[in-house]
Design a protein around this motif. Structure first.
Motif, PDB file in Angstrom:
ATOM      1  N   GLY A 155      -1.545 -15.600  -0.199  1.00 21.54           N
ATOM      2  CA  GLY A 155      -1.494 -14.390  -1.051  1.00 21.54           C
ATOM      3  C   GLY A 155      -1.083 -13.225  -0.262  1.00 21.54           C
ATOM      4  N   VAL A 156      -1.138 -12.996   1.078  1.00 24.99           N
ATOM      5  CA  VAL A 156      -0.722 -11.845   1.575  1.00 24.99           C
ATOM      6  C   VAL A 156       1.101 -11.840   1.592  1.00 24.99           C
ATOM      7  CG1 VAL A 156      -0.093 -11.044   4.235  1.00 24.99           C
ATOM      8  CG2 VAL A 156      -2.673 -11.712   3.363  1.00 24.99           C
ATOM      9  N   LEU A 157       1.743 -13.042   1.619  1.00 23.82           N
ATOM     10  CA  LEU A 157       3.010 -13.148   2.008  1.00 23.82           C
ATOM     11  C   LEU A 157       3.348 -12.642   0.424  1.00 23.82           C
ATOM     12  CD1 LEU A 157       3.773 -16.376   3.976  1.00 23.82           C
ATOM     13  CD2 LEU A 157       3.941 -14.187   4.353  1.00 23.82           C
ATOM     14  N   LEU A 158       2.623 -13.028  -0.688  1.00 18.39           N
ATOM     15  CA  LEU A 158       3.250 -12.836  -1.896  1.00 18.39           C
ATOM     16  C   LEU A 158       3.114 -11.426  -2.435  1.00 18.39           C
ATOM     17  CD1 LEU A 158       1.761 -15.847  -4.218  1.00 18.39           C
ATOM     18  CD2 LEU A 158       4.122 -15.508  -3.718  1.00 18.39           C
ATOM     19  N   ALA A 159       1.937 -10.895  -1.859  1.00 16.93           N
ATOM     20  CA  ALA A 159       1.900  -9.228  -1.848  1.00 16.93           C
ATOM     21  C   ALA A 159       2.661  -8.424  -1.191  1.00 16.93           C
ATOM     22  CB  ALA A 159       0.265  -9.012  -1.614  1.00 16.93           C
ATOM     23  N   VAL A 160       3.137  -8.904  -0.159  1.00 16.59           N
ATOM     24  CA  VAL A 160       3.976  -8.271   0.754  1.00 16.59           C
ATOM     25  C   VAL A 160       5.593  -8.482   0.143  1.00 16.59           C
ATOM     26  CG1 VAL A 160       5.459  -8.208   2.932  1.00 16.59           C
ATOM     27  CG2 VAL A 160       2.919  -8.324   2.859  1.00 16.59           C
ATOM     28  N   GLY A 164       5.835  -8.796  -3.053  1.00 15.93           N
ATOM     29  CA  GLY A 164       5.804  -7.734  -4.056  1.00 15.93           C
ATOM     30  C   GLY A 164       6.312  -6.525  -3.831  1.00 15.93           C
ATOM     31  N   LEU A 165       5.552  -5.951  -2.839  1.00 21.79           N
ATOM     32  CA  LEU A 165       5.678  -4.584  -2.272  1.00 21.79           C
ATOM     33  C   LEU A 165       7.146  -4.591  -1.722  1.00 21.79           C
ATOM     34  CD1 LEU A 165       2.555  -4.157  -0.254  1.00 21.79           C
ATOM     35  CD2 LEU A 165       3.152  -2.843  -2.555  1.00 21.79           C
ATOM     36  N   VAL A 166       7.778  -5.357  -1.167  1.00 19.62           N
ATOM     37  CA  VAL A 166       9.326  -5.256  -0.728  1.00 19.62           C
ATOM     38  C   VAL A 166      10.146  -4.955  -2.163  1.00 19.62           C
ATOM     39  CG1 VAL A 166      11.099  -6.441   0.292  1.00 19.62           C
ATOM     40  CG2 VAL A 166       8.944  -6.443   1.360  1.00 19.62           C
ATOM     41  N   ILE A 167       9.861  -5.927  -3.191  1.00 21.60           N
ATOM     42  CA  ILE A 167      10.666  -5.477  -4.399  1.00 21.60           C
ATOM     43  C   ILE A 167      10.531  -4.301  -5.101  1.00 21.60           C
ATOM     44  CG2 ILE A 167      11.008  -6.803  -6.598  1.00 21.60           C
ATOM     45  CD1 ILE A 167      10.461  -9.398  -5.744  1.00 21.60           C
ATOM     46  N   ILE A 168       9.182  -4.039  -4.980  1.00 20.30           N
ATOM     47  CA  ILE A 168       8.882  -2.548  -5.603  1.00 20.30           C
ATOM     48  C   ILE A 168       9.492  -1.655  -4.805  1.00 20.30           C
ATOM     49  CG2 ILE A 168       7.038  -1.320  -6.148  1.00 20.30           C
ATOM     50  CD1 ILE A 168       5.183  -3.616  -6.760  1.00 20.30           C
ATOM     51  N   GLY A 169       9.436  -1.506  -3.437  1.00 20.32           N
ATOM     52  CA  GLY A 169       9.950  -0.506  -2.784  1.00 20.32           C
ATOM     53  C   GLY A 169      11.591  -0.426  -2.859  1.00 20.32           C
ATOM     54  N   PHE A 210      -0.568 -11.197  -8.288  1.00 23.43           N
ATOM     55  CA  PHE A 210      -0.791 -12.666  -8.202  1.00 23.43           C
ATOM     56  C   PHE A 210      -1.449 -13.021  -6.599  1.00 23.43           C
ATOM     57  CE2 PHE A 210       0.000 -17.159  -7.185  1.00 23.43           C
ATOM     58  CZ  PHE A 210      -0.837 -17.689  -8.203  1.00 23.43           C
ATOM     59  N   GLY A 211      -0.616 -12.134  -5.670  1.00 24.53           N
ATOM     60  CA  GLY A 211      -1.079 -12.245  -4.352  1.00 24.53           C
ATOM     61  C   GLY A 211      -2.141 -11.699  -3.961  1.00 24.53           C
ATOM     62  N   LEU A 212      -2.620 -10.677  -4.561  1.00 26.15           N
ATOM     63  CA  LEU A 212      -4.122 -10.230  -4.380  1.00 26.15           C
ATOM     64  C   LEU A 212      -4.959 -10.881  -4.969  1.00 26.15           C
ATOM     65  CD1 LEU A 212      -3.384  -6.310  -5.186  1.00 26.15           C
ATOM     66  CD2 LEU A 212      -3.536  -7.491  -2.717  1.00 26.15           C
ATOM     67  N   PHE A 213      -4.795 -11.450  -6.159  1.00 29.90           N
ATOM     68  CA  PHE A 213      -5.851 -12.392  -6.689  1.00 29.90           C
ATOM     69  C   PHE A 213      -5.986 -13.919  -5.803  1.00 29.90           C
ATOM     70  CE2 PHE A 213      -6.172 -16.415  -9.460  1.00 29.90           C
ATOM     71  CZ  PHE A 213      -7.298 -16.060 -10.010  1.00 29.90           C
ATOM     72  N   GLU A 214      -4.775 -14.292  -5.244  1.00 31.73           N
ATOM     73  CA  GLU A 214      -4.825 -15.347  -4.709  1.00 31.73           C
ATOM     74  C   GLU A 214      -5.530 -15.200  -3.261  1.00 31.73           C
ATOM     75  OE1 GLU A 214      -2.016 -18.556  -2.333  1.00 31.73           O
ATOM     76  OE2 GLU A 214      -0.842 -17.462  -4.020  1.00 31.73           O
ATOM     77  N   PHE A 215      -5.541 -13.900  -2.800  1.00 33.73           N
ATOM     78  CA  PHE A 215      -6.074 -13.669  -1.450  1.00 33.73           C
ATOM     79  C   PHE A 215      -7.613 -13.190  -1.601  1.00 33.73           C
ATOM     80  CE2 PHE A 215      -7.543 -10.418   1.910  1.00 33.73           C
ATOM     81  CZ  PHE A 215      -7.269 -11.085   2.875  1.00 33.73           C
ATOM     82  N   PHE A 216      -7.866 -12.686  -2.719  1.00 32.25           N
ATOM     83  CA  PHE A 216      -9.383 -12.340  -2.876  1.00 32.25           C
ATOM     84  C   PHE A 216     -10.427 -13.243  -3.604  1.00 32.25           C
ATOM     85  CE2 PHE A 216      -7.543  -8.009  -1.495  1.00 32.25           C
ATOM     86  CZ  PHE A 216      -8.356  -7.767  -0.535  1.00 32.25           C
ATOM     87  N   VAL A 217      -9.784 -13.737  -4.843  1.00 33.92           N
ATOM     88  CA  VAL A 217     -10.417 -14.579  -5.774  1.00 33.92           C
ATOM     89  C   VAL A 217     -10.438 -15.890  -5.414  1.00 33.92           C
ATOM     90  CG1 VAL A 217     -10.770 -14.757  -8.161  1.00 33.92           C
ATOM     91  CG2 VAL A 217     -10.145 -12.542  -7.351  1.00 33.92           C
TER      92      VAL A 217
END
Length: 77
Positions: free
Chosen positions: A28-33, A35-40, A56-63
């Motif tokens: 989840g952390v790797l997906l979120a990071v 995503g942030l790299v692409i957004i940035g 999806f990364g945040l969902f995978e990390f928290f939920v």
């Protein structure tokens, strides 16, 4: 005569489940990071993909770990 050591008993399922939860969080952390790299803009890609990976990364990390832990919980008797 040499005695052979006793075989290790069956592996503890809790250890495997704990490892699975940690790998789920790492993914989840790797997906979120990513995503942030692409957004940035550091990696070329559509912003929609970046936002999708982030969500999806945040969902995978928290939920997802909570859902799996509830599913694996031993039922009360």
């Amino acid at each position: 005569m040499s005695e052979q050591p006793e075989a290790d008993p069956a592996p503890d399922p809790a250890q495997g489940r704990w490892i699975m939860l940690q790998l789920m969080r790492l993914g989840g952390v790797l997906l979120a990071v990513g995503g942030l790299v692409i957004i940035g803009g550091a990696i070329a890609g559509p912003p929609a993909l970046g936002y999708g990976l982030l969500v999806f990364g945040l969902f995978e990390f928290f939920v997802m770990p909570v859902m799996l832990a509830k599913r694996w919980k031993t039922p009360d008797e």
